[in-house]
Design an enzyme around this catalytic site. Structure first.
Site, PDB file in Angstrom:
ATOM      1  N   ASP A  15      -6.883  -6.389   2.304  1.00 55.13           N
ATOM      2  CA  ASP A  15      -7.345  -6.737   3.652  1.00 55.13           C
ATOM      3  C   ASP A  15      -8.615  -5.994   4.081  1.00 55.13           C
ATOM      4  O   ASP A  15      -9.126  -6.218   5.182  1.00 55.13           O
ATOM      5  CB  ASP A  15      -6.229  -6.620   4.693  1.00 55.13           C
ATOM      6  CG  ASP A  15      -5.773  -5.189   4.958  1.00 55.13           C
ATOM      7  OD1 ASP A  15      -6.581  -4.263   4.880  1.00 55.13           O
ATOM      8  OD2 ASP A  15      -4.568  -5.019   5.262  1.00 55.13           O
ATOM      9  N   ASP A  54      -9.987  -0.448   3.607  1.00 60.54           N
ATOM     10  CA  ASP A  54      -8.826  -1.055   4.270  1.00 60.54           C
ATOM     11  C   ASP A  54      -9.199  -1.476   5.694  1.00 60.54           C
ATOM     12  O   ASP A  54     -10.025  -0.814   6.338  1.00 60.54           O
ATOM     13  CB  ASP A  54      -7.717   0.021   4.330  1.00 60.54           C
ATOM     14  CG  ASP A  54      -6.313  -0.529   4.480  1.00 60.54           C
ATOM     15  OD1 ASP A  54      -6.132  -1.543   5.182  1.00 60.54           O
ATOM     16  OD2 ASP A  54      -5.389   0.073   3.905  1.00 60.54           O
ATOM     17  N   HIS A  71       0.798  -1.225   0.000  1.00 62.63           N
ATOM     18  CA  HIS A  71       0.000   0.000   0.000  1.00 62.63           C
ATOM     19  C   HIS A  71       0.835   1.282   0.000  1.00 62.63           C
ATOM     20  O   HIS A  71       0.297   2.368  -0.213  1.00 62.63           O
ATOM     21  CB  HIS A  71      -0.995  -0.011   1.175  1.00 62.63           C
ATOM     22  CG  HIS A  71      -2.313   0.600   0.837  1.00 62.63           C
ATOM     23  ND1 HIS A  71      -3.466   0.351   1.555  1.00 62.63           N
ATOM     24  CD2 HIS A  71      -2.681   1.484  -0.153  1.00 62.63           C
ATOM     25  CE1 HIS A  71      -4.470   1.050   1.018  1.00 62.63           C
ATOM     26  NE2 HIS A  71      -4.020   1.737  -0.004  1.00 62.63           N
ATOM     27  N   ASP A  73      -7.376  -1.961  -0.551  1.00 63.00           N
ATOM     28  CA  ASP A  73      -6.415  -2.869   0.075  1.00 63.00           C
ATOM     29  C   ASP A  73      -7.089  -4.237   0.184  1.00 63.00           C
ATOM     30  O   ASP A  73      -8.249  -4.336   0.607  1.00 63.00           O
ATOM     31  CB  ASP A  73      -6.076  -2.302   1.476  1.00 63.00           C
ATOM     32  CG  ASP A  73      -5.006  -3.074   2.222  1.00 63.00           C
ATOM     33  OD1 ASP A  73      -4.987  -4.324   2.142  1.00 63.00           O
ATOM     34  OD2 ASP A  73      -4.200  -2.424   2.920  1.00 63.00           O
ATOM     35  N   HIS A 127      -6.962  -1.192   7.866  1.00 59.70           N
ATOM     36  CA  HIS A 127      -6.073  -0.267   8.579  1.00 59.70           C
ATOM     37  C   HIS A 127      -6.180   1.131   7.965  1.00 59.70           C
ATOM     38  O   HIS A 127      -6.388   1.254   6.762  1.00 59.70           O
ATOM     39  CB  HIS A 127      -4.609  -0.715   8.439  1.00 59.70           C
ATOM     40  CG  HIS A 127      -4.372  -2.169   8.657  1.00 59.70           C
ATOM     41  ND1 HIS A 127      -4.463  -3.096   7.634  1.00 59.70           N
ATOM     42  CD2 HIS A 127      -4.052  -2.862   9.771  1.00 59.70           C
ATOM     43  CE1 HIS A 127      -4.207  -4.303   8.110  1.00 59.70           C
ATOM     44  NE2 HIS A 127      -3.962  -4.196   9.415  1.00 59.70           N
ATOM     45  N   GLU A 167      -1.722  -4.576  -2.039  1.00 60.87           N
ATOM     46  CA  GLU A 167      -1.428  -5.545  -0.970  1.00 60.87           C
ATOM     47  C   GLU A 167      -1.659  -7.003  -1.357  1.00 60.87           C
ATOM     48  O   GLU A 167      -1.534  -7.886  -0.512  1.00 60.87           O
ATOM     49  CB  GLU A 167      -2.188  -5.216   0.329  1.00 60.87           C
ATOM     50  CG  GLU A 167      -1.723  -3.925   1.015  1.00 60.87           C
ATOM     51  CD  GLU A 167      -0.397  -4.036   1.776  1.00 60.87           C
ATOM     52  OE1 GLU A 167       0.023  -5.180   2.100  1.00 60.87           O
ATOM     53  OE2 GLU A 167       0.220  -2.989   2.044  1.00 60.87           O
ATOM     54  N   ASP A 210      -3.657   3.314   7.737  1.00 62.22           N
ATOM     55  CA  ASP A 210      -2.374   3.705   7.121  1.00 62.22           C
ATOM     56  C   ASP A 210      -2.095   5.182   7.357  1.00 62.22           C
ATOM     57  O   ASP A 210      -1.688   5.912   6.447  1.00 62.22           O
ATOM     58  CB  ASP A 210      -2.368   3.360   5.617  1.00 62.22           C
ATOM     59  CG  ASP A 210      -2.576   1.871   5.381  1.00 62.22           C
ATOM     60  OD1 ASP A 210      -2.353   1.077   6.319  1.00 62.22           O
ATOM     61  OD2 ASP A 210      -2.971   1.494   4.259  1.00 62.22           O
ATOM     62  N   HIS A 261       4.095   0.700   4.536  1.00 60.63           N
ATOM     63  CA  HIS A 261       2.721   0.635   4.004  1.00 60.63           C
ATOM     64  C   HIS A 261       1.718   1.163   5.040  1.00 60.63           C
ATOM     65  O   HIS A 261       0.534   1.316   4.716  1.00 60.63           O
ATOM     66  CB  HIS A 261       2.339  -0.764   3.522  1.00 60.63           C
ATOM     67  CG  HIS A 261       2.210  -1.798   4.598  1.00 60.63           C
ATOM     68  ND1 HIS A 261       1.703  -3.064   4.369  1.00 60.63           N
ATOM     69  CD2 HIS A 261       2.531  -1.770   5.917  1.00 60.63           C
ATOM     70  CE1 HIS A 261       1.702  -3.753   5.504  1.00 60.63           C
ATOM     71  NE2 HIS A 261       2.205  -3.001   6.444  1.00 60.63           N
TER      72      HIS A 261
HETATM   73  C1  DIR Z   1       0.088  -1.395  11.372  1.00 59.45           C
HETATM   74  C2  DIR Z   1      -0.464  -2.272  10.253  1.00 59.45           C
HETATM   75  N1  DIR Z   1      -0.796  -0.269  11.617  1.00 59.45           N
HETATM   76  C3  DIR Z   1       1.471  -0.878  10.988  1.00 59.45           C
HETATM   77  N2  DIR Z   1      -0.622  -1.528   9.100  1.00 59.45           N
HETATM   78  C4  DIR Z   1      -0.936  -1.965   7.860  1.00 59.45           C
HETATM   79  O1  DIR Z   1       2.321  -1.701  10.682  1.00 59.45           O
HETATM   80  O2  DIR Z   1       1.680   0.312  11.010  1.00 59.45           O
HETATM   81  N3  DIR Z   1      -1.146  -3.153   7.530  1.00 59.45           N
HETATM   82  N4  DIR Z   1      -1.043  -1.078   6.887  1.00 59.45           N
HETATM   83  O3  DIR Z   1      -1.569  -3.602   6.338  1.00 59.45           O
HETATM   84 MN    MN Z   2      -3.460  -0.493   3.568  1.00 60.13          MN
HETATM   85 MN    MN Z   3      -4.512  -2.950   5.393  1.00 59.28          MN
END
Ligand code: DIR
Ligand code: MN
Ligand code: MN
Ligand code: MN
Length: 309
Positions: free
Chosen positions: A228, A123, A96, A226, A125, A271, A127, A140
């Site tokens: 996920d 997503d 991502h 994404d 998350h 992703e 991000d 990401h």
């Molecule tokens: C978690 C996971 N917040 C990190 N983040 C993401 O690693 O900063 N996972 N984007 O896909």
């Molecule tokens: Mn993402």
């Molecule tokens: Mn994600």
């Protein structure tokens, strides 16, 4: 419509290898022929080439591959700007972090056209980490923060030509948010629909409200999908699976509503980690979702004409 496929085989932003193969898997799952069969003119621009990395050192020693990612972001932003001149770009990730570049390039294009850019971030998350708040160090986790102009990227990532106003960002599907991200999302005023909100209200009214904002502002809409966002039971090929994601029906509904809106002007598919896939199942789902976004329907429905760019 003219679609322009742009591969961005980046994997250094994720915690594990494999996303580099994402563009190949999406092509193998038939992306180009699916779009052609829907009547679109498809141009495949191949892959963005990473610029050579220059040394970048940051105080947060957890950051992984910062020089490489910074170089990728510059190259992707430039290509996104060029590719959006007279076509709808579809960016194939890559993890991502590619969206740091795609959104930046698209925002520059939108500003030049005098159109406000809106971003729909689908997503698990948000991000929304800065280089200072990320705990994992996986980049990401930062692209939305960068693209919306959060501080701390200066001198490390390419200068951002135009930031996306947080009030024009909608994040949907959240179920894994770090504390620093939660605070920052609230402060910035990003519209956030976590899975509980989706459970309570249904995904359609939430999306409809956001699309109404885009329409009213005569905006352009960038969609960043994404893998996920989707429930791992239907989309296992991602390094950061989180249970309780969007269902097959919810995801297709989102895509069909986006299609009906004729507001979407660019798309990221990110992703996908083909190394974790089950015989191309997740890649195929991502292509089918793209098909729904680009006009595939179960039965004919009344359609609106494209409002133009
Ligand atoms: C978690 C996971 N917040 C990190 N983040 C993401 O690693 O900063 N996972 N984007 O896909
Ligand atoms: Mn993402
Ligand atoms: Mn994600
Ligand atoms: Mn600057």
């Amino acid at each position: 419509m003219r679609c322009r496929i742009v591969g961005a085989p980046v994997q250094d932003g994720a915690g594990r290898m494999g996303c580099e193969m994402g563009p190949s898997a999406l092509r193998t799952a038939g992306l180009v022929s699916v779009l052609s069969e829907l009547g679109h003119e498809v141009e495949d621009w191949g892959a963005v080439q990473a610029a050579p990395a220059r040394a970048v050192v940051h105080g947060n020693l957890a950051l992984k591959a910062l020089p490489e990612i910074s170089a990728w972001t510059a190259a992707i932003a430039e290509t996104a700007y060029t590719a959006s001149r007279d076509a709808m770009p579809i960016f194939l990730g890559g993890d991502h972090v590619i969206s740091a570049g795609t959104v930046s390039g698209i925002a520059r294009r939108a500003a030049e056209r005098g159109r406000p850019l809106f971003v729909l971030w689908l997503d698990a998350h948000p991000d929304f980490h800065t280089l200072d708040t990320t705990v994992s160090g996986n980049l990401h986790g930062v692209p939305l923060a960068y693209a919306s102009g959060r501080p701390g990227f200066d001198g490390y990532f390419p200068d951002l030509p135009v930031a996306v106003d947080p009030s024009r960002i909608c994040v949907m599907g959240l179920r894994s948010v770090d504390p620093a991200e939660r605070r920052a999302l609230n402060e910035a005023g990003v519209t956030v629909h976590d899975m509980r909100t989706i459970d309570e209200h249904g995904i359609a009214p939430l999306l409809r409200a956001f699309l109404a904002l885009v329409e009213k502002a005569n905006g352009l809409l960038h969609v960043s999908l994404d893998v996920d966002f989707l429930d791992p039971s239907i989309a296992p090929a991602v390094g950061t699976t989180v249970p309780g994601g969007a269902t097959f029906r919810e995801a297709h509904l989102v895509m069909e509503m986006l299609s009906d809106s004729v507001l979407v002007s660019s798309l990221d598919l990110v992703e996908l980690n083909p190394f974790l896939d089950e015989r191309g199942r997740t890649a195929t789902l991502m292509v089918d979702l793209t098909a729904s976004l680009m006009g595939r329907r179960i039965m004919d429905r009344p359609t609106r004409s494209h409002s133009g760019s």
